[in-house]
Design a protein around this motif. Structure first.
Motif, PDB file in Angstrom:
ATOM      1  N   PHE A  17       0.993  -1.254   0.544  1.00 19.88           N
ATOM      2  CA  PHE A  17       0.189   0.134  -0.212  1.00 19.88           C
ATOM      3  C   PHE A  17       0.713   1.263  -0.569  1.00 19.88           C
ATOM      4  N   VAL A  18       0.335   2.145  -0.412  1.00 18.72           N
ATOM      5  CA  VAL A  18       1.267   3.644  -0.945  1.00 18.72           C
ATOM      6  C   VAL A  18       0.495   4.760  -0.530  1.00 18.72           C
ATOM      7  N   GLY A  19       0.483   5.726   0.983  1.00 21.38           N
ATOM      8  CA  GLY A  19      -0.249   6.576   1.392  1.00 21.38           C
ATOM      9  C   GLY A  19       0.731   7.724   1.389  1.00 21.38           C
ATOM     10  N   GLU A  20      -0.462   8.505   1.455  1.00 21.56           N
ATOM     11  CA  GLU A  20       0.031  10.152   2.022  1.00 21.56           C
ATOM     12  C   GLU A  20      -0.680  10.605   3.081  1.00 21.56           C
ATOM     13  N   GLY A  21      -0.685  11.003   3.471  1.00 25.27           N
ATOM     14  CA  GLY A  21      -1.713  12.027   4.563  1.00 25.27           C
ATOM     15  C   GLY A  21      -2.722  10.946   5.255  1.00 25.27           C
ATOM     16  N   GLY A  22      -2.486   9.840   5.942  1.00 21.99           N
ATOM     17  CA  GLY A  22      -3.440   8.945   6.303  1.00 21.99           C
ATOM     18  C   GLY A  22      -4.036   7.986   4.997  1.00 21.99           C
ATOM     19  N   LYS A  23      -4.161   8.608   4.040  1.00 16.94           N
ATOM     20  CA  LYS A  23      -4.979   8.006   2.422  1.00 16.94           C
ATOM     21  C   LYS A  23      -3.829   6.471   2.435  1.00 16.94           C
ATOM     22  N   ARG A  24      -4.333   5.398   1.872  1.00 18.02           N
ATOM     23  CA  ARG A  24      -3.656   4.710   1.727  1.00 18.02           C
ATOM     24  C   ARG A  24      -4.434   3.596   0.158  1.00 18.02           C
ATOM     25  N   GLN A  25      -3.533   3.945  -0.379  1.00 20.27           N
ATOM     26  CA  GLN A  25      -3.988   2.573  -1.852  1.00 20.27           C
ATOM     27  C   GLN A  25      -2.976   1.792  -1.932  1.00 20.27           C
ATOM     28  N   PRO A  26      -3.598   0.701  -2.439  1.00 14.73           N
ATOM     29  CA  PRO A  26      -3.126  -0.670  -2.711  1.00 14.73           C
ATOM     30  C   PRO A  26      -2.445  -1.073  -4.387  1.00 14.73           C
ATOM     31  N   GLU A  27      -1.469  -1.182  -4.603  1.00 12.45           N
ATOM     32  CA  GLU A  27      -0.681  -1.274  -5.563  1.00 12.45           C
ATOM     33  C   GLU A  27      -0.429  -3.161  -5.950  1.00 12.45           C
ATOM     34  N   ALA A  28      -0.417  -3.108  -7.111  1.00 12.92           N
ATOM     35  CA  ALA A  28      -0.777  -4.562  -7.426  1.00 12.92           C
ATOM     36  C   ALA A  28       0.659  -5.651  -7.302  1.00 12.92           C
ATOM     37  N   ASP A  29       1.560  -5.062  -7.729  1.00  9.97           N
ATOM     38  CA  ASP A  29       2.833  -5.907  -7.112  1.00  9.97           C
ATOM     39  C   ASP A  29       4.071  -4.437  -7.009  1.00  9.97           C
ATOM     40  N   LEU A  30       5.308  -5.403  -6.888  1.00 10.62           N
ATOM     41  CA  LEU A  30       6.685  -4.103  -6.069  1.00 10.62           C
ATOM     42  C   LEU A  30       6.848  -3.217  -7.645  1.00 10.62           C
ATOM     43  N   ASP A  31       6.708  -3.431  -8.701  1.00 11.82           N
ATOM     44  CA  ASP A  31       7.467  -2.798  -9.925  1.00 11.82           C
ATOM     45  C   ASP A  31       6.257  -1.617 -10.365  1.00 11.82           C
ATOM     46  N   THR A  32       5.031  -1.584  -9.931  1.00 12.81           N
ATOM     47  CA  THR A  32       3.679  -1.237  -9.864  1.00 12.81           C
ATOM     48  C   THR A  32       4.362   0.036  -8.779  1.00 12.81           C
ATOM     49  N   LEU A  33       4.436  -0.429  -7.418  1.00 14.49           N
ATOM     50  CA  LEU A  33       4.269  -0.007  -6.056  1.00 14.49           C
ATOM     51  C   LEU A  33       5.942   1.489  -6.420  1.00 14.49           C
ATOM     52  N   ILE A  34       6.929   0.904  -7.325  1.00 17.00           N
ATOM     53  CA  ILE A  34       7.556   1.496  -7.177  1.00 17.00           C
ATOM     54  C   ILE A  34       7.932   2.712  -8.332  1.00 17.00           C
ATOM     55  N   ALA A  35       7.367   2.423  -9.399  1.00 18.42           N
ATOM     56  CA  ALA A  35       6.762   3.468 -10.662  1.00 18.42           C
ATOM     57  C   ALA A  35       5.783   4.750  -9.941  1.00 18.42           C
ATOM     58  N   ASP A  36       4.649   4.425  -9.240  1.00 16.11           N
ATOM     59  CA  ASP A  36       4.027   5.238  -8.550  1.00 16.11           C
ATOM     60  C   ASP A  36       4.602   5.913  -7.425  1.00 16.11           C
ATOM     61  N   VAL A  37       5.680   5.249  -6.780  1.00 16.13           N
ATOM     62  CA  VAL A  37       6.237   5.957  -5.396  1.00 16.13           C
ATOM     63  C   VAL A  37       7.415   6.760  -6.109  1.00 16.13           C
ATOM     64  N   GLN A  38       8.179   6.835  -7.799  1.00 24.23           N
ATOM     65  CA  GLN A  38       8.949   7.475  -8.069  1.00 24.23           C
ATOM     66  C   GLN A  38       8.466   8.723  -9.075  1.00 24.23           C
ATOM     67  N   ALA A  39       7.116   8.378  -8.803  1.00 30.43           N
ATOM     68  CA  ALA A  39       6.070   9.833  -9.613  1.00 30.43           C
ATOM     69  C   ALA A  39       5.391  10.469  -8.462  1.00 30.43           C
TER      70      ALA A  39
END
Length: 135
Positions: free
Chosen positions: A68-90
Motif C-alpha cells: 500500500f502507498v499512503g499520504e496523509g493517512g490515505k492508503r492506496q493498494p498496489e498490485a506488485d513491487l514494480d507498480t509500487l516503485i513506479a508510483d513512488v517515483q512519480a
C-alpha cells in the motif's frame, strides 16, 4: 710547565633568560589585551518560512505481502513491487523521504528488497519502521 685541570661540565640549565622572556611577554599581553575590541558575529537565523514541510510518503507492507502507498493517512493498494516503485517515483519530488512500514510478522528480506529497489530507483531518503501486531 703548568698543567691545567680539565674543566668540569656544568650539568645545570640556566633558566633565568627564559623567565625574563616569559615576564616580558606577560606584560605585553596584559597591556595590549584591553586595546582589542571584541568583534560582532552575525549568525544567520532560520525562519519558519525557510523550512520546507515534507511529509514522508509511506509504503505499507502487510503480513500477507500486499503493498500500500499512503499520504496523509490515505492508503492506496498496489498490485506488485514494480507498480509500487513506479508510483513512488512519480510521487517523490525534491528529495522527499519515504518510510517503509512493515508488519512485524513479515520476513525482513521482503522489507530489505523493497528498500533496495527504492535505492535502485534513485530514492535516497528511505526509513524503515515496524508496525506492532495490534496495529
Amino acid at each position: 710547565m703548568l698543567q691545567r685541570r680539565p674543566r668540569r661540565m656544568m650539568n645545570q640549565m640556566n633558566v633565568v633568560p627564559y623567565i625574563d622572556v616569559m615576564l616580558v611577554l606577560l606584560v605585553i599581553f596584559m597591556v595590549t589585551t584591553p586595546l582589542f575590541t571584541p568583534g560582532v558575529i552575525e549568525v544567520p537565523s532560520v525562519t519558519r518560512a525557510a523550512q520546507v514541510d515534507t511529509t514522508p510518503l509511506e509504503i505499507s507492507i502487510e503480513a500477507d505481502g500486499r503493498y500500500f502507498v499512503g499520504e496523509g493517512g490515505k492508503r492506496q493498494p498496489e498490485a506488485d513491487l514494480d507498480t509500487l516503485i513506479a508510483d513512488v517515483q512519480a510521487r517523490v519530488r525534491d528529495n522527499r523521504p519515504v518510510v517503509v512500514t512493515a508488519h512485524r510478522d513479515l520476513k525482513y528480506s521482503v522489507v530489505v528488497a523493497v528498500a533496495d529497489r527504492l535505492h535502485e530507483a534513485g530514492i535516497q531518503r528511505v526509513a524503515l519502521t515496524v508496525r506492532q501486531q495490534g496495529s
